[in-house]
Design a protein around this motif. Structure first.
Motif, short mmCIF file in Angstrom:
data_model
loop_
_atom_site.label_atom_id
_atom_site.label_comp_id
_atom_site.label_asym_id
_atom_site.label_seq_id
_atom_site.Cartn_x
_atom_site.Cartn_y
_atom_site.Cartn_z
N TYR A 3 27.08 79.72 63.44
CA TYR A 3 25.71 79.90 62.98
C TYR A 3 24.95 80.64 64.07
O TYR A 3 25.02 80.26 65.24
N LEU A 6 22.03 81.32 66.37
CA LEU A 6 20.78 80.70 66.84
C LEU A 6 20.05 81.78 67.64
O LEU A 6 20.57 82.86 67.83
N VAL A 10 26.21 78.89 67.42
CA VAL A 10 26.85 77.58 67.34
C VAL A 10 28.19 77.78 66.64
O VAL A 10 28.24 78.16 65.47
N ALA A 49 30.79 76.53 64.72
CA ALA A 49 31.02 75.34 63.89
C ALA A 49 32.49 75.19 63.51
O ALA A 49 33.01 74.08 63.44
N PRO A 72 33.77 63.24 63.28
CA PRO A 72 32.41 62.84 63.66
C PRO A 72 31.36 63.83 63.16
O PRO A 72 31.69 64.96 62.78
N SER A 73 30.12 63.39 63.19
CA SER A 73 29.01 64.25 62.79
C SER A 73 29.01 65.50 63.67
O SER A 73 29.20 65.42 64.88
N GLY A 74 28.84 66.65 63.04
CA GLY A 74 28.80 67.90 63.79
C GLY A 74 30.18 68.52 64.03
O GLY A 74 30.30 69.55 64.68
N SER A 75 31.23 67.92 63.47
CA SER A 75 32.58 68.43 63.73
C SER A 75 32.95 69.62 62.84
O SER A 75 34.01 70.21 63.00
N GLY A 76 32.07 69.95 61.88
CA GLY A 76 32.32 71.15 61.06
C GLY A 76 32.73 70.86 59.62
O GLY A 76 33.10 71.78 58.89
N LYS A 77 32.62 69.62 59.18
CA LYS A 77 33.08 69.24 57.83
C LYS A 77 32.31 70.01 56.75
O LYS A 77 32.91 70.63 55.87
N SER A 78 30.98 69.94 56.83
CA SER A 78 30.18 70.59 55.77
C SER A 78 30.38 72.10 55.81
O SER A 78 30.46 72.75 54.76
N THR A 79 30.46 72.65 57.01
CA THR A 79 30.67 74.10 57.13
C THR A 79 31.98 74.51 56.48
O THR A 79 32.04 75.51 55.75
#
Ligand code: ADP
Ligand code: MG
Length: 251
Positions: free
Chosen positions: A35, A37, A42, A44, A63-70
């Motif tokens: 992403y 910035l 970032v 991801a 964990p949160s921020g590990s890139g799952k949604s991306t």
């Protein structure tokens, strides 16, 4: 005699074809995504190689921020491929025209968003119908699929309610019904049971399992071990990479 020989050859071909027909739905090579910035990027997704065969039930943890949604957004053609390659049924997504990508989004991928993305002014029923109309299906087919999907998630009697009149769990089930009604090749869900209690969560997982049994694929992110227990395979992400690194072939 000639007929028999031809018949045997056809049978062998059909049998051979069915053995070879285990197709790869998604394949990635060196997939990366960042992403932008203001000053830095970032990163991801930092280099992923995997294969997901058709008819898989895949869960993605980390964990949160590990890139799952991306990663889901890349698989669902919501974010563009920036670096590396991603193939859908052998076709490179990065090389598809906008028209082809729209066709895939419209017919092949059913996406369940974390925040549901329901239209607030439309009822539960209309939220589903809207997406089906975009598939240019006949009216009767739209009505039948909408009814079937709402019944499956237990919301038929709530069909006339707008999202503001539904609980979080009910909205989530409308979003799931919408994805099912599209009858896509793959359903991709970002924590689709997060707003559901254990009983409803399990009910939804049973429905998705049945979808896989009908030859389709489901890919879900989750923190929930109950959800993971439904998967054929779990992909654990850490810092934008598949844990353990290397090539991962899911089967
Ligand atoms: P997860 O779903 O595992 O929590 P995400 O894919 O949402 O992870 O995020 C991966 C990384 O990308 C995180 O560092 C996150 O902060 C960053 N990120 C996600 N979305 C954006 C965005 N729209 N803009 C900038 N950075 C983002
Ligand atoms: Mg996420």
């Amino acid at each position: 005699m000639l007929f028999n020989t031809a018949y045997i050859i056809i049978c062998i071909n059909l049998f051979g074809f069915s053995l070879l027909s285990e197709k790869i739905l998604y394949k990635s090579i060196g997939l990366k995504f960042s992403y932008p910035l203001e000053k830095e990027k970032v990163a991801a997704i930092q280099g992923m190689d995997f294969e997901i065969p058709e008819k898989s039930f895949v869960t993605i943890s980390g964990p949160s921020g590990s890139g799952k949604s991306t990663l889901l957004n890349l698989l669902g053609l919501i974010e563009p491929v920036q670096e590396g390659k991603l193939f859908l049924l052998g076709q490179e997504i990065g090389r598809m025209s906008e028209k082809e990508k729209n066709r895939v989004r419209r017919y092949q991928v059913g996406f369940i968003f974390q925040q549901f993305h329901l239209f607030p002014i439309l009822t539960a029923e209309e939220n589903i119908q809207y997406f089906l109309t975009r598939q240019t299906l006949p009216k009767q087919e739209v009505a039948a699929r909408t009814k079937e999907a709402l019944e499956l998630v237990g919301l038929w009697e709530h069909r006339k309610k707008r999202p503001s009149e539904l609980s979080g769990g009910q909205k989530q089930r409308v979003a799931i019904a919408r994805a099912l009604a599209k009858q896509p090749e793959v359903i991709i869900g970002d924590e689709p049971t997060a707003s559901l209690d254990q009983k409803n969560g399990k009910g939804v997982m049973e429905i998705l399992k049945e979808f896989v049994e009908r030859g389709k694929t489901v890919i879900l992110t989750t923190h929930d071990s109950m959800v993971q227990s439904f998967g054929d395979m779990n992909l654990h992400l850490v810092d934008g990479r598949i844990e353990g690194g290397g090539n991962v072939v899911l089967a």
